[in-house]
Design an enzyme around this catalytic site. Structure first.
Site, PDB file in Angstrom:
ATOM      1  N   CYS A 384       0.838  -1.204   0.000  1.00 58.59           N
ATOM      2  CA  CYS A 384       0.000   0.000   0.000  1.00 58.59           C
ATOM      3  C   CYS A 384       0.874   1.255   0.000  1.00 58.59           C
ATOM      4  O   CYS A 384       1.480   1.553  -1.019  1.00 58.59           O
ATOM      5  CB  CYS A 384      -0.992  -0.047   1.152  1.00 58.59           C
ATOM      6  SG  CYS A 384      -2.479   0.902   0.768  1.00 58.59           S
ATOM      7  N   LEU A 385       0.999   1.966   1.125  1.00 56.74           N
ATOM      8  CA  LEU A 385       1.893   3.126   1.138  1.00 56.74           C
ATOM      9  C   LEU A 385       3.301   2.701   0.722  1.00 56.74           C
ATOM     10  O   LEU A 385       4.011   3.469   0.073  1.00 56.74           O
ATOM     11  CB  LEU A 385       1.915   3.763   2.534  1.00 56.74           C
ATOM     12  CG  LEU A 385       2.744   5.041   2.642  1.00 56.74           C
ATOM     13  CD1 LEU A 385       2.073   6.194   1.911  1.00 56.74           C
ATOM     14  CD2 LEU A 385       2.990   5.416   4.092  1.00 56.74           C
ATOM     15  N   GLU A 408      -0.984  13.207  -1.286  1.00 58.45           N
ATOM     16  CA  GLU A 408      -1.298  13.089   0.144  1.00 58.45           C
ATOM     17  C   GLU A 408      -0.252  13.838   0.973  1.00 58.45           C
ATOM     18  O   GLU A 408      -0.579  14.454   1.985  1.00 58.45           O
ATOM     19  CB  GLU A 408      -1.311  11.602   0.551  1.00 58.45           C
ATOM     20  CG  GLU A 408      -1.600  11.381   2.034  1.00 58.45           C
ATOM     21  CD  GLU A 408      -1.572   9.908   2.464  1.00 58.45           C
ATOM     22  OE1 GLU A 408      -1.239   9.033   1.641  1.00 58.45           O
ATOM     23  OE2 GLU A 408      -1.891   9.652   3.640  1.00 58.45           O
ATOM     24  N   HIS A 510      -3.628  -5.083   0.247  1.00 57.20           N
ATOM     25  CA  HIS A 510      -3.075  -5.627   1.498  1.00 57.20           C
ATOM     26  C   HIS A 510      -3.155  -7.154   1.497  1.00 57.20           C
ATOM     27  O   HIS A 510      -4.122  -7.723   1.998  1.00 57.20           O
ATOM     28  CB  HIS A 510      -3.884  -5.114   2.694  1.00 57.20           C
ATOM     29  CG  HIS A 510      -3.687  -3.666   2.983  1.00 57.20           C
ATOM     30  ND1 HIS A 510      -2.772  -3.212   3.895  1.00 57.20           N
ATOM     31  CD2 HIS A 510      -4.303  -2.572   2.480  1.00 57.20           C
ATOM     32  CE1 HIS A 510      -2.824  -1.889   3.946  1.00 57.20           C
ATOM     33  NE2 HIS A 510      -3.739  -1.471   3.106  1.00 57.20           N
ATOM     34  N   GLU A 512      -1.636  -9.187   3.349  1.00 57.44           N
ATOM     35  CA  GLU A 512      -1.523  -9.731   4.703  1.00 57.44           C
ATOM     36  C   GLU A 512      -2.870 -10.105   5.301  1.00 57.44           C
ATOM     37  O   GLU A 512      -2.953 -11.023   6.118  1.00 57.44           O
ATOM     38  CB  GLU A 512      -0.769  -8.760   5.624  1.00 57.44           C
ATOM     39  CG  GLU A 512      -1.496  -7.474   6.015  1.00 57.44           C
ATOM     40  CD  GLU A 512      -1.360  -6.320   5.015  1.00 57.44           C
ATOM     41  OE1 GLU A 512      -1.077  -6.599   3.828  1.00 57.44           O
ATOM     42  OE2 GLU A 512      -1.561  -5.154   5.415  1.00 57.44           O
TER      43      GLU A 512
HETATM   44  N1  GLN Z   1      -2.021   6.683   2.728  1.00 52.88           N
HETATM   45  C1  GLN Z   1      -2.121   5.931   1.525  1.00 52.88           C
HETATM   46  C2  GLN Z   1      -3.452   6.109   0.845  1.00 52.88           C
HETATM   47  O1  GLN Z   1      -4.407   6.502   1.458  1.00 52.88           O
HETATM   48  C3  GLN Z   1      -1.815   4.469   1.763  1.00 52.88           C
HETATM   49  C4  GLN Z   1      -2.785   3.797   2.689  1.00 52.88           C
HETATM   50  C5  GLN Z   1      -2.285   2.486   3.232  1.00 52.88           C
HETATM   51  O2  GLN Z   1      -1.091   2.225   3.250  1.00 52.88           O
HETATM   52  N2  GLN Z   1      -3.189   1.656   3.736  1.00 52.88           N
HETATM   53  O3  GLN Z   1      -3.576   5.841  -0.321  1.00 52.88           O
END
Ligand code: GLN
EC number: 6.3.4.2
Length: 537
Positions: A384-385, A408, A510, A512
């Site tokens: 994700c991030l 962001e 995700h 996981e």
């Molecule tokens: N902050 C990022 C977004 O909103 C990633 C979110 C995350 O890692 N769950 O897209």
């Protein structure tokens, strides 16, 4: 009331953090392994509508279900133990209960009556408890009540349990009370008084515990069990000890040895048999007898807290067992990483995972970590991030788009390689408005992910607002970072890889959340394998 579904309520006494979720999941495992279709539900007494708006410092990881519910991390344990999906119905908060009752009031559904905690809030709670049972999908529903008996917030839930136990009738609903039996080293003794008081508090609300599960650091001697049984109105066989275990995955066997499943099934007038834990025990066998050992760096900003990256840590345990490798996870705070420190902190690692997250804090350290592992051929897994950081790093250091960023972090960047989806731009509410739950992803031939999943189209769970900006796709691809997974309906990039690197995978979703004991996630399995190979090189 006639019912075919049986209900087990799990309450907690004395203190929080006794591990109700693990006890509930372990009991569910034992019942499932005897052929009973079992599910677990968590009722949380706080007023947030869901934990999606809670800081991980407050509440640990926010777990996400297939249907896009942002839930308590205990649901992760339920799925990991049972290998059965949970849903929105499996997690209910006071906020959600009140929201629903107030909406009904606004619609005039209470026909002019005064709306009260009893019966309106308790009715709503009872209805939510029975949604899973009434679906016909389960023989047994285990409902875990968050918080500790005696808390103001828990009262309506305990009252709902009292009523429901009565409505359901004998042998259809039982209460397991989880308590603490502390050891006082000065006295050299285990103490039963906190448990006695907590059972009494429960009784003041009209609820008699049927089974006591006693958390303890030492074996409970026979006379102490007798005493607890006598003072707490339970049979001696229903005093179960839950001693500290080296891994949560030992708890089902510990509960089996204590006969928790037998006592429960007897109370529910159901047959008991020997649970089939063959697959579970094979996993434990592999987990406890690794043939090699690796160290993975987990780069995040909540690293001081075990619970913040719960599902990732558990996925490593599953993947480690699958590879017969012990995975040591070294948590590294991204705020402590910069050009100077990165080598010293990462050079010894066999693989690096850059964690999910929100907001600006610590992101430059994450980007630096990606640069280091990309340039030094260390296996990289971005979630994700973490995937977004990989794209930003590539744009800055390979494409030379100096101030590339996610909007962001920097809304005014001249190169928004990660930006907000069009449909996210007009959203103002924070709760429940991200891109959530399971989405499809089409995988590209000759990629790591295609080889790992062995499928053309997969589904994985999401929780984010920002996305890979397709305006940069051509440029990034031409420079060697390849989108190897794309949403077939929207064209959104879900996976990036760098084929010239030994193992570099960033995923917008995700993985996981979907790793279980029975089904270790294939991407984690492949990452652990790549890290093991990196070590032996
Ligand atoms: N902050 C990022 C977004 O909103 C990633 C979110 C995350 O890692 N769950 O897209």
């Amino acid at each position: 009331m006639t019912t075919t579904t049986k209900y087990i309520f799990v309450t907690g006494g004395v203190t929080s953090s006794l591990g109700k979720g693990i006890i509930a999941a372990s009991l569910a495992k034992l019942l499932q392994a005897q052929g009973y279709r079992t599910t677990i539900q968590k009722l949380d007494p706080y007023i947030n509508v869901d934990p999606g708006t809670l800081n991980p410092y407050e509440h640990g990881e926010c777990y996400v279900t297939e249907d896009g519910a942002e839930t308590d991390l205990d649901l992760g344990h339920y799925e990991r133990f049972l290998n059965v999906n949970t849903s929105q119905a499996n997690n209910v908060t006071t906020g959600r209960i009140y929201q629903s009752v107030i909406e009904k009031e606004r619609r005039g559904e209470f026909l002019g009556k005064t709306v009260q905690v009893v019966p309106h809030i308790t009715d709503e709670i009872k209805e939510r408890i029975q949604i899973l049972g009434n679906s016909g999908d389960y023989d047994i529903v285990i409902t875990e009540i968050g918080g500790t008996v005696g808390d103001i917030e828990s009262l309506p839930y305990i009252e709902a349990v009292r009523q429901l136990k009565w409505d359901l009738g004998d042998n259809n609903g039982i209460v397991i009370h989880l308590t603490l039996v502390p050891f006082l080293s000065a006295a050299g003794e285990l103490k039963t008084k906190p448990t006695q008081h907590s059972v009494k508090t429960l009784m003041e609300s009209g609820v008699q515990a049927d089974v006591l599960v006693c958390r303890t650091e030492h074996e409970l001697p026979e006379d102490l069990r007798t005493k607890l049984a006598l003072f707490c109105n339970v049979r001696e066989e229903a005093v179960i000890q839950s001693i500290d275990a080296s891994t949560i995955y030992d708890v089902p066997n510990l509960m089996l040895n204590q006969g928790l499943d037998k006592v429960v099934l007897k109370k529910l007038a159901l047959n008991s048999s020997k649970p089939d834990l063959t697959q579970w025990n094979q996993f434990l066998q592999r987990h406890k007898n690794p043939k090699a050992e690796i160290t993975i760096g987990l780069i995040g900003k909540y690293v001081e807290l075990q619970d913040s990256y719960k599902s990732i840590l558990e996925a490593f345990i599953h993947a480690g067992a699958e590879n017969e490798v012990k995975v040591n996870v070294e948590a590294i705070h991204s705020e402590h990483l910069d050009t100077k420190s990165v080598k010293e902190k990462l050079a010894h690692l066999n693989g690096v995972l850059v964690a999910p997250g929100f907001g600006e804090r610590g992101i430059e350290g994450k980007i630096e970590a990606v640069r280091y592992v990309r340039e030094n051929n260390i296996p990289f897994f971005g979630i994700c991030l973490g995937m977004q950081m990989a794209v930003i790093e590539y744009a800055r250091n390979v494409l030379k788009l100096q101030d590339a960023n996610s909007t962001e972090m920097d809304p005014n960047t001249s190169h928004p390689v990660i930006n907000l989806m069009e449909e996210q731009k007009h959203i103002e509410d924070k709760g429940g408005t991200m891109r959530l739950g399971a989405w499809a992803c089409q995988l590209k031939e000759n990629s790591i992910v295609k080889a790992v999943y062995k499928q053309d189209v997969i589904t994985e769970r999401h929780r984010h607002r920002f996305e890979f900006n397709n305006a940069y796709r051509e440029q990034i691809e031409a420079a060697g970072m390849i989108p190897t997974g794309v949403n077939p309906d929207t064209g959104l990039v879900e996976v990036v890889e760098i084929p010239s690197h030994p193992w570099f995978v960033g995923v917008q979703y995700h993985p996981e959340y979907k790793s279980t004991v029975a089904n270790p996630h294939p991407l984690f399995v492949a990452f652990v394998k790549a890290a093991t190979e990196h070590k032996t090189k």
